[in-house]
Design a protein around this motif. Structure first.
Motif, PDB file in Angstrom:
ATOM      1  N   ALA A   1      23.191 -45.113  11.679  1.00 22.69           N
ATOM      2  CA  ALA A   1      24.466 -44.463  11.979  1.00 22.69           C
ATOM      3  C   ALA A   1      24.739 -44.433  13.473  1.00 22.69           C
ATOM      4  O   ALA A   1      25.843 -44.765  13.931  1.00 22.69           O
ATOM      5  CB  ALA A   1      24.464 -43.038  11.412  1.00 22.69           C
TER       6      ALA A   1
ATOM      7  N   SER B   1      36.891 -44.407   4.862  1.00 23.36           N
ATOM      8  CA  SER B   1      35.472 -44.435   5.231  1.00 23.36           C
ATOM      9  C   SER B   1      34.690 -43.238   4.698  1.00 23.36           C
ATOM     10  O   SER B   1      33.454 -43.238   4.741  1.00 23.36           O
ATOM     11  CB  SER B   1      35.327 -44.484   6.754  1.00 23.36           C
ATOM     12  OG  SER B   1      35.783 -43.278   7.331  1.00 23.36           O
ATOM     13  N   TRP B   2      35.397 -42.243   4.191  1.00 23.82           N
ATOM     14  CA  TRP B   2      34.703 -40.999   3.850  1.00 23.82           C
ATOM     15  C   TRP B   2      33.776 -41.069   2.645  1.00 23.82           C
ATOM     16  O   TRP B   2      32.785 -40.337   2.592  1.00 23.82           O
ATOM     17  CB  TRP B   2      35.713 -39.862   3.704  1.00 23.82           C
ATOM     18  CG  TRP B   2      36.168 -39.425   5.062  1.00 23.82           C
ATOM     19  CD1 TRP B   2      37.248 -39.876   5.754  1.00 23.82           C
ATOM     20  CD2 TRP B   2      35.491 -38.520   5.932  1.00 23.82           C
ATOM     21  NE1 TRP B   2      37.303 -39.292   7.001  1.00 23.82           N
ATOM     22  CE2 TRP B   2      36.238 -38.451   7.133  1.00 23.82           C
ATOM     23  CE3 TRP B   2      34.342 -37.752   5.827  1.00 23.82           C
ATOM     24  CZ2 TRP B   2      35.853 -37.658   8.213  1.00 23.82           C
ATOM     25  CZ3 TRP B   2      33.963 -36.950   6.888  1.00 23.82           C
ATOM     26  CH2 TRP B   2      34.719 -36.911   8.055  1.00 23.82           C
TER      27      TRP B   2
ATOM     28  N   THR C   1      31.517 -38.869  12.996  1.00 26.38           N
ATOM     29  CA  THR C   1      32.382 -39.867  12.363  1.00 26.38           C
ATOM     30  C   THR C   1      33.849 -39.494  12.515  1.00 26.38           C
ATOM     31  O   THR C   1      34.692 -40.322  12.864  1.00 26.38           O
ATOM     32  CB  THR C   1      32.029 -40.002  10.866  1.00 26.38           C
ATOM     33  OG1 THR C   1      30.655 -40.371  10.745  1.00 26.38           O
ATOM     34  CG2 THR C   1      32.893 -41.047  10.191  1.00 26.38           C
ATOM     35  N   TRP C   2      34.165 -38.222  12.269  1.00 21.89           N
ATOM     36  CA  TRP C   2      35.560 -37.777  12.391  1.00 21.89           C
ATOM     37  C   TRP C   2      36.050 -37.915  13.826  1.00 21.89           C
ATOM     38  O   TRP C   2      37.188 -38.354  14.061  1.00 21.89           O
ATOM     39  CB  TRP C   2      35.674 -36.328  11.942  1.00 21.89           C
ATOM     40  CG  TRP C   2      37.099 -35.857  11.849  1.00 21.89           C
ATOM     41  CD1 TRP C   2      37.921 -35.921  10.765  1.00 21.89           C
ATOM     42  CD2 TRP C   2      37.876 -35.267  12.906  1.00 21.89           C
ATOM     43  NE1 TRP C   2      39.159 -35.405  11.080  1.00 21.89           N
ATOM     44  CE2 TRP C   2      39.160 -35.004  12.374  1.00 21.89           C
ATOM     45  CE3 TRP C   2      37.612 -34.935  14.231  1.00 21.89           C
ATOM     46  CZ2 TRP C   2      40.177 -34.421  13.139  1.00 21.89           C
ATOM     47  CZ3 TRP C   2      38.620 -34.363  14.998  1.00 21.89           C
ATOM     48  CH2 TRP C   2      39.880 -34.100  14.464  1.00 21.89           C
TER      49      TRP C   2
ATOM     50  N   VAL D   1      26.560 -35.725  11.575  1.00 25.08           N
ATOM     51  CA  VAL D   1      27.013 -37.064  11.170  1.00 25.08           C
ATOM     52  C   VAL D   1      28.501 -37.037  10.819  1.00 25.08           C
ATOM     53  O   VAL D   1      29.284 -37.898  11.245  1.00 25.08           O
ATOM     54  CB  VAL D   1      26.183 -37.570   9.978  1.00 25.08           C
ATOM     55  CG1 VAL D   1      26.830 -38.813   9.357  1.00 25.08           C
ATOM     56  CG2 VAL D   1      24.773 -37.890  10.420  1.00 25.08           C
ATOM     57  N   VAL D   2      28.912 -36.038  10.033  1.00 27.54           N
ATOM     58  CA  VAL D   2      30.312 -35.943   9.619  1.00 27.54           C
ATOM     59  C   VAL D   2      31.213 -35.719  10.833  1.00 27.54           C
ATOM     60  O   VAL D   2      32.257 -36.372  10.985  1.00 27.54           O
ATOM     61  CB  VAL D   2      30.494 -34.810   8.594  1.00 27.54           C
ATOM     62  CG1 VAL D   2      31.973 -34.567   8.301  1.00 27.54           C
ATOM     63  CG2 VAL D   2      29.750 -35.142   7.307  1.00 27.54           C
TER      64      VAL D   2
ATOM     65  N   GLN E   1      36.993 -41.439  14.698  1.00 25.41           N
ATOM     66  CA  GLN E   1      38.196 -41.929  14.029  1.00 25.41           C
ATOM     67  C   GLN E   1      39.466 -41.238  14.516  1.00 25.41           C
ATOM     68  O   GLN E   1      40.573 -41.727  14.258  1.00 25.41           O
ATOM     69  CB  GLN E   1      38.071 -41.731  12.514  1.00 25.41           C
ATOM     70  CG  GLN E   1      36.973 -42.570  11.879  1.00 25.41           C
ATOM     71  CD  GLN E   1      36.779 -42.251  10.418  1.00 25.41           C
ATOM     72  OE1 GLN E   1      37.312 -41.264   9.906  1.00 25.41           O
ATOM     73  NE2 GLN E   1      36.019 -43.082   9.728  1.00 25.41           N
TER      74      GLN E   1
ATOM     75  N   THR F   1      30.682 -41.810   4.386  1.00 17.95           N
ATOM     76  CA  THR F   1      30.240 -40.750   5.299  1.00 17.95           C
ATOM     77  C   THR F   1      29.648 -39.571   4.546  1.00 17.95           C
ATOM     78  O   THR F   1      28.566 -39.079   4.887  1.00 17.95           O
ATOM     79  CB  THR F   1      31.420 -40.280   6.170  1.00 17.95           C
ATOM     80  OG1 THR F   1      31.919 -41.394   6.919  1.00 17.95           O
ATOM     81  CG2 THR F   1      30.983 -39.188   7.127  1.00 17.95           C
TER      82      THR F   1
END
Length: 456
Positions: A406, A56-57, A226-227, A222-223, A230, A60
């Motif tokens: 997002a 997904s990165w 997302t991390w 955002v990063v 996951q 992202t």
């Protein structure tokens, strides 16, 4: 040709602007092809580069870099004019395509995606400001309609072309094949950019402190978010909370004052843009899942409603381009209602007994609403913006779009996975679609109220 006839002719294709219009459509089309093609090629890419854990990165880091490019591009456009950021952004985007095309490992590919994000975020804001400078005000709706329509062909054939290149040549041509065309677009844009894009506007735009820091804060948020999603753990929970705080703090700096309170004028337009994008793309994310898991559609057929939605988007965008007499607030509110109606209808197809064939008409309706609303928010924001604040307000519009998607897609995913089993998503999709419908329908009166208060 008489003066009256010239006035009725679209300024987009006047001799002095024709190359710019072609270049504008070409650049947007290429960006759309890259966005649509990456999803098709990515499974092969991560297999060849041994990067499954980074699947997904590429999306992202692109979004995070786009946020930075959008803010810095808007700031530079207000201070130096749109020519500087645009003529920097296009080579940066092309360089990112080349680096991606020659990448031998995932870290290099991620660096390439950062370059593409920086270039892509900067160029879209600079192009918005250029539209305000290059086209008369009454022709700007057609310009934004053209931008929206530029996504139609990539939506229709982009995945198929990317699949063909990946299967019969190499996934690398998904990137390398576009780079020369980006430079061609830059050549077509350059004369008009030099003519209209040089120099800052005269004015007294407020000095906005902390914009670069806020841009990096939003990007990092955002990063981190997302991390955290996951990699669930206690540390991820703490990091996720910190990311939400960073995003909230940054957004207050990056958008017009009063946006989160839906104040009339610019703030409510920026808010409506984020809500509309979030509602549409969150609902759309679960359409293929519902059709394949519940109604046993093939992967190809499950993706057809998304193409139909793109066609509806184009129809809505082109129609609004010819409506000069209607208030933009009314058009945006209508767009929100159409999106809400399409999403509400999805609740009927989520159960096994639902009339699944309705999805094609429903998503055409929702796409038409997006075409109406997205183009009209852009037009109205430029109308309401002082000339020396167009860069900031255009970047706020783009950030609202990105962050709205997002945040709502992420929260929607949490809701669906919490309420439904993986093979039977209806228990999560139905309440999600109802919440999304309520958000769209509640936003429409806020937009109309803004118009009434401005006329009072």
């Amino acid at each position: 040709m008489s003066t009256e006839t010239r006035a009725k002719t679209s300024a987009l294709w006047a001799p002095e602007r024709r190359n710019f219009t072609i270049g504008l459509i070409l650049i947007i089309t290429l960006a759309a092809f890259e966005a649509m093609g990456l999803g098709t090629a990515l499974p092969t890419i991560v297999t060849e580069l041994d990067g499954h854990r980074y699947y997904s990165w590429p999306f992202t880091v692109f979004m995070a870099a786009s946020a930075i490019g959008t803010v810095l591009g808007g700031r530079l456009a207000d201070r130096r004019g749109p020519a500087v950021p645009l003529l920097l952004a296009l080579p940066t985007f092309a360089l990112g395509l080349v680096v991606a095309g020659v990448a031998q490992d995932m870290p290099t590919l991620l660096v390439a995606r950062v370059l593409q994000g920086l270039g892509g975020g900067t160029q879209i804001v600079a192009l918005y400001v250029m539209i305000a400078r290059a086209y008369p005000e009454e022709h700007r709706p057609k310009a934004f309609g053209a931008i929206s329509s530029a996504w139609v062909v990539p939506a229709l054939v982009g995945p198929a072309i990317a699949g063909f290149l990946t299967e019969y040549l190499s996934w690398r041509w998904v990137f390398l094949g576009l780079a020369p065309l980006v430079l061609l677009g830059a050549v077509l844009l350059a004369p008009t950019v030099r003519r209209f894009g040089a120099g800052a506007e005269e004015g007294t735009a407020p000095r906005r402190k902390g914009l670069p820091l806020a841009a990096f804060g939003a990007s990092a948020g955002v990063v981190a978010l997302t991390w955290s999603a996951q990699n669930p753990s206690l540390f991820s929970l703490v990091l996720g909370v910190a990311a939400v705080v960073a995003l909230g703090t940054s957004i207050r700096v990056l958008v017009p004052a009063g946006t989160l309170l839906a104040r009339p004028g610019l703030p409510v337009m920026v808010l409506a843009r984020g809500l509309m994008a979030g509602v549409f793309f969150t609902a759309q994310a679960f359409v293929p899942l519902t059709l394949s898991a519940v109604h046993h559609y093939s992967p190809t057929m499950a993706g057809v409603p998304l193409t139909v939605g793109s066609l509806g988007w184009s129809v809505g965008a082109l129609w609004q381009g010819g409506q000069r007499a209607l208030s933009r607030e009314a058009v945006v509110a209508t767009g929100l209602v159409l999106v809400g109606a399409g999403v509400a209808g999805l609740t009927l197809i989520a159960p096994e007994w639902g009339p699944h064939w309705l999805v094609f008409g429903l998503w055409f309706v929702a796409g038409s609403g997006m075409g109406l609303g997205m183009a009209s928010t852009s037009v109205r924001v430029l109308e309401l913006s002082p000339a020396d604040e167009r860069g900031f307000n255009s970047s706020a519009l783009q950030l609202s779009d990105m962050l709205g998607q997002a945040a709502m897609v992420g929260l929607g995913g949490v809701l669906v996975t919490s309420l439904a089993a993986s093979g039977s998503p209806a228990a999560g999709v139905v309440p999600l679609d109802l919440l999304l419908t309520a958000a769209a329908c509640c936003a429409a009166p806020l937009v109309l109220r803004s118009r009434r208060e401005q006329m009072a």
